[in-house]
Design an enzyme around this catalytic site. Structure first.
Site, PDB file in Angstrom:
ATOM      1  N   ASP A  14     -36.327  73.622 -70.865  1.00 22.87           N
ATOM      2  CA  ASP A  14     -37.699  74.808 -70.381  1.00 22.87           C
ATOM      3  C   ASP A  14     -37.345  74.472 -68.702  1.00 22.87           C
ATOM      4  O   ASP A  14     -37.833  73.071 -68.384  1.00 22.87           O
ATOM      5  CB  ASP A  14     -38.541  74.990 -70.975  1.00 22.87           C
ATOM      6  CG  ASP A  14     -39.098  75.941 -71.104  1.00 22.87           C
ATOM      7  OD1 ASP A  14     -39.178  76.635 -70.519  1.00 22.87           O
ATOM      8  OD2 ASP A  14     -40.260  76.120 -71.963  1.00 22.87           O
ATOM      9  N   HIS A  31     -31.368  77.446 -63.157  1.00 21.97           N
ATOM     10  CA  HIS A  31     -30.108  77.127 -64.217  1.00 21.97           C
ATOM     11  C   HIS A  31     -29.460  75.707 -63.183  1.00 21.97           C
ATOM     12  O   HIS A  31     -28.400  75.386 -64.389  1.00 21.97           O
ATOM     13  CB  HIS A  31     -29.675  78.728 -64.772  1.00 21.97           C
ATOM     14  CG  HIS A  31     -30.692  79.419 -64.896  1.00 21.97           C
ATOM     15  ND1 HIS A  31     -31.611  78.902 -66.035  1.00 21.97           N
ATOM     16  CD2 HIS A  31     -31.423  80.740 -65.000  1.00 21.97           C
ATOM     17  CE1 HIS A  31     -32.337  80.048 -66.488  1.00 21.97           C
ATOM     18  NE2 HIS A  31     -31.684  80.682 -65.050  1.00 21.97           N
ATOM     19  N   LEU A 126     -19.646  61.770 -80.045  1.00 19.86           N
ATOM     20  CA  LEU A 126     -19.900  63.105 -80.032  1.00 19.86           C
ATOM     21  C   LEU A 126     -19.742  64.056 -80.046  1.00 19.86           C
ATOM     22  O   LEU A 126     -19.138  64.411 -79.969  1.00 19.86           O
ATOM     23  CB  LEU A 126     -21.048  62.547 -79.285  1.00 19.86           C
ATOM     24  CG  LEU A 126     -22.679  62.860 -78.596  1.00 19.86           C
ATOM     25  CD1 LEU A 126     -23.797  62.627 -79.657  1.00 19.86           C
ATOM     26  CD2 LEU A 126     -23.138  63.627 -76.891  1.00 19.86           C
TER      27      LEU A 126
END
Ligand code: FPP
Length: 227
Positions: A14, A31, A126
């Site tokens: 956020d 972004h 991962l």
């Protein structure tokens, strides 16, 4: 005392917009900067931790309410990110998967998502999960419908297995930018998670701060309802 093991991490990224606005930049610049942080954090998790998965909230079922131009920008950014990221996934042995209701995305974007998942499916270090057009309630409803369709009874086990995620429990959730709420994220999987909130905006978040949060998590007392 044995320290907690951290297998599944979830992150609410956020503060991109506020980070950009503070610098007199367009929100979209936030972004773009945020994308770089996703790469750094994912690579760090793959190489310096015992983690099995890291799940990023990239686009929620509510994010369609944003201005059309910002939504379009995020879609293009995602397409570009995935295409560019393939090298990192291969180099770092990372598997990519997407969760959420992907049908609302363009055919082109759905194809990029599917190709990236297919090409990385055998990577083992991962799993990087991107939550896309994701909502926790929506996921539970879709899972319940899957179970019903299979003619099974709804139990914790059957519903858990029908969820989008390959795991049922998140060990630790981190939310950046000072907000302290779940925003419809991984509602089922966060049942017993430890929560960490930091005022840092996502584009300023880094591996040093991540490690500090992990160190703190390791020493927490997790009781899972016991004593
Ligand atoms: C929150 O910042 C961020 C999001 C809407 C999602 C996270 C998106 C990225 C990190 C970039 C895109 C990622 C992909 C993979 C395409 P905000 O815009 O809510 O910031 P604000 O709360 O300061 O307005």
């Amino acid at each position: 005392m044995k320290s907690n093991s951290l297998k599944n991490l979830a992150i609410i990224m956020d503060g991109n917009g506020r980070w950009a606005q503070q610098r007199g930049l367009r929100r979209t610049k936030g972004h773009e900067a945020g994308i770089e942080v996703i790469r750094d954090i994912t690579t760090y998790c793959a190489n310096h931790t015992e983690m099995e998965s890291v799940t990023f909230y990239a686009f929620s079922t509510e994010n369609w309410k944003r201005p059309k131009l910002e939504v379009e920008f995020l879609m293009k950014l995602l397409d570009r990110y995935l295409k560019k990221e393939l090298i990192t996934y291969e180099l770092e042995n990372i598997r990519f998967i997407a969760i959420g209701d992907l049908e609302k995305f363009s055919a082109k974007l759905q194809e990029t998502i599917a190709i990236t998942a297919e090409k990385t499916k055998n990577n083992t270090k991962l799993t990087q999960v991107l939550a896309l057009n994701y909502g926790g309630r929506d996921e539970i409803i879709r899972a319940a419908n899957r179970v019903v369709k299979q003619g099974e009874a709804i139990t914790e086990a059957s519903l858990g297995l029908a969820l989008d995620t390959p795991y049922q429990d998140i060990d630790l959730l981190i939310r950046t930018s000072g907000e302290q709420r779940l925003s419809n994220y991984l509602l089922w999987q966060l049942s017993y998670s430890e929560l960490a909130f930091t005022p840092t905006f996502w584009p300023d978040f880094n591996t040093l701060e991540l490690q500090q949060i992990i160190d703190d998590f390791k020493n927490r007392k997790r009781r899972f309802g016991g004593i």
